[in-house]
Design a protein around this motif. Structure first.
Motif, mmCIF file in Angstrom:
data_model
loop_
_atom_site.group_PDB
_atom_site.id
_atom_site.type_symbol
_atom_site.label_atom_id
_atom_site.label_comp_id
_atom_site.label_asym_id
_atom_site.label_seq_id
_atom_site.Cartn_x
_atom_site.Cartn_y
_atom_site.Cartn_z
ATOM 1 N N UNK A 179 0.861 -1.178 0.000
ATOM 2 C CA UNK A 179 0.000 0.000 0.000
ATOM 3 C C UNK A 179 0.894 1.222 0.000
ATOM 4 N N UNK A 180 0.552 2.211 -0.785
ATOM 5 C CA UNK A 180 1.395 3.397 -0.894
ATOM 6 C C UNK A 180 1.669 4.001 0.478
ATOM 7 N N UNK A 181 2.955 4.169 0.794
ATOM 8 C CA UNK A 181 3.334 4.843 2.018
ATOM 9 C C UNK A 181 3.250 4.008 3.273
ATOM 10 N N UNK A 182 3.123 2.694 3.139
ATOM 11 C CA UNK A 182 3.085 1.833 4.311
ATOM 12 C C UNK A 182 4.067 0.683 4.127
ATOM 13 N N UNK A 183 4.386 0.026 5.227
ATOM 14 C CA UNK A 183 5.246 -1.146 5.144
ATOM 15 C C UNK A 183 4.499 -2.288 4.458
ATOM 16 N N UNK A 184 5.256 -3.148 3.783
ATOM 17 C CA UNK A 184 4.644 -4.314 3.158
ATOM 18 C C UNK A 184 4.067 -5.203 4.247
ATOM 19 N N UNK A 202 9.589 0.397 -4.334
ATOM 20 C CA UNK A 202 10.630 1.225 -3.733
ATOM 21 C C UNK A 202 10.452 1.286 -2.225
ATOM 22 N N UNK A 203 11.568 1.263 -1.531
ATOM 23 C CA UNK A 203 11.583 1.487 -0.089
ATOM 24 C C UNK A 203 12.096 2.900 0.127
ATOM 25 N N UNK A 204 11.283 3.699 0.812
ATOM 26 C CA UNK A 204 11.638 5.102 1.019
ATOM 27 C C UNK A 204 11.859 5.343 2.509
ATOM 28 N N UNK A 205 11.488 6.475 2.999
ATOM 29 C CA UNK A 205 11.788 6.846 4.378
ATOM 30 C C UNK A 205 11.239 5.831 5.379
ATOM 31 N N UNK A 206 12.072 5.491 6.363
ATOM 32 C CA UNK A 206 11.679 4.629 7.484
ATOM 33 C C UNK A 206 11.111 3.287 7.018
ATOM 34 N N UNK A 256 17.696 15.405 -11.892
ATOM 35 C CA UNK A 256 19.054 15.907 -11.697
ATOM 36 C C UNK A 256 19.631 15.552 -10.333
ATOM 37 N N UNK A 257 18.959 15.937 -9.276
ATOM 38 C CA UNK A 257 19.478 15.697 -7.932
ATOM 39 C C UNK A 257 18.494 14.935 -7.053
ATOM 40 N N UNK A 258 17.572 14.239 -7.702
ATOM 41 C CA UNK A 258 16.546 13.566 -6.916
ATOM 42 C C UNK A 258 15.882 12.471 -7.750
ATOM 43 N N UNK A 259 15.056 11.696 -7.074
ATOM 44 C CA UNK A 259 14.244 10.672 -7.733
ATOM 45 C C UNK A 259 12.781 11.067 -7.598
ATOM 46 N N UNK A 260 12.061 10.987 -8.711
ATOM 47 C CA UNK A 260 10.619 11.252 -8.681
ATOM 48 C C UNK A 260 9.873 9.930 -8.782
ATOM 49 N N UNK A 261 8.989 9.692 -7.829
ATOM 50 C CA UNK A 261 8.108 8.527 -7.861
ATOM 51 C C UNK A 261 6.724 9.012 -8.249
ATOM 52 N N UNK A 276 17.225 9.758 -2.105
ATOM 53 C CA UNK A 276 17.630 8.375 -2.308
ATOM 54 C C UNK A 276 16.453 7.451 -2.028
ATOM 55 N N UNK A 277 16.418 6.351 -2.740
ATOM 56 C CA UNK A 277 15.444 5.294 -2.478
ATOM 57 C C UNK A 277 16.155 3.952 -2.625
#
Length: 202
Positions: free
Chosen positions: A89-94, A153-157, A169-174, A188-189
């Motif tokens: 689910x978007x924004x949650x742990x698997x 993708x695994x993102x923050x926390x 350029x200096x980032x990743x867009x999801x 970073x991801x």
């Protein structure tokens, strides 16, 4: 058909198969125990669990006469057995599945060699790409992606998300595939894999 099965596992599978063909439903655990002259139900559980892990049958937890034999025609080189590891689910742990069931996927829909797994999708963030709530996505494990790939993708926390990947350029867009949602940006991801196929239950 009996590749990698022990003698007892073969006997168990034969009995369940023959019983089901004759009766139209699967035998009970007691019937299997009595037929094989076993002393304990726990031994029946062990044989059935090993057969399930090897892809010969499925069984519902805490439900009587729920054993189903998997079509042996699926147990050939044209199909690959993978595991559904959980819910994304978007924004949650698997959300891990306690007892994941094997899935059989045609090699024709896979992206060549590699390791694969599946996840069940929750939410509508990718609906405009045809990925709906409840769909199962097949993932090839990989740590890199090209722009436009749909990735896990695994993102923050340690939060997981399923989105399209774009390196800027200096980032990743999801990027979600839903015009009502905005993209997310990260320095970073961690990429856990790329979506290569979609399964849907009707």
């Amino acid at each position: 058909m009996y590749k990698s099965l022990t003698k007892r596992q073969r006997e168990t599978l034969d009995y369940v198969t023959d019983f089901t063909k004759l009766k139209g439903y699967s035998p009970s655990l007691d019937e299997i125990k009595d037929h094989l002259q076993l002393k304990a139900i726990s031994t029946v559980h062990e044989h059935l669990e090993n057969l399930r892990k090897k892809g010969y049958l499925t069984k519902e937890i805490n439900q009587s006469r729920s054993i189903e034999i998997i079509d042996p025609n699926l147990q050939n080189s044209n199909f690959l057995q993978i595991q559904n590891l959980g819910v994304i689910t978007a924004g949650k742990r698997i959300e891990a599945v306690e007892d994941p069931e094997p899935l059989y996927v045609s090699r024709e829909v896979l992206a060549g060699t590699g390791k694969y797994y599946a996840l069940t999708v929750r939410g509508d963030s990718m609906i405009e790409d045809g990925i709906h709530d409840g769909d199962i996505v097949v993932i090839r494990e990989q740590k890199t992606a090209t722009n436009g790939d749909t990735i896990v993708a695994i993102v923050q926390e340690n939060l997981a998300t399923l989105k399209r990947f774009y390196k800027e350029k200096n980032r990743v867009r999801l990027q979600p595939a839903n015009s009502s949602l905005k993209p997310s940006f990260f320095r970073e991801i961690e990429i856990r894999g790329k979506v290569v196929s979609l399964l849907r239950k009707f």
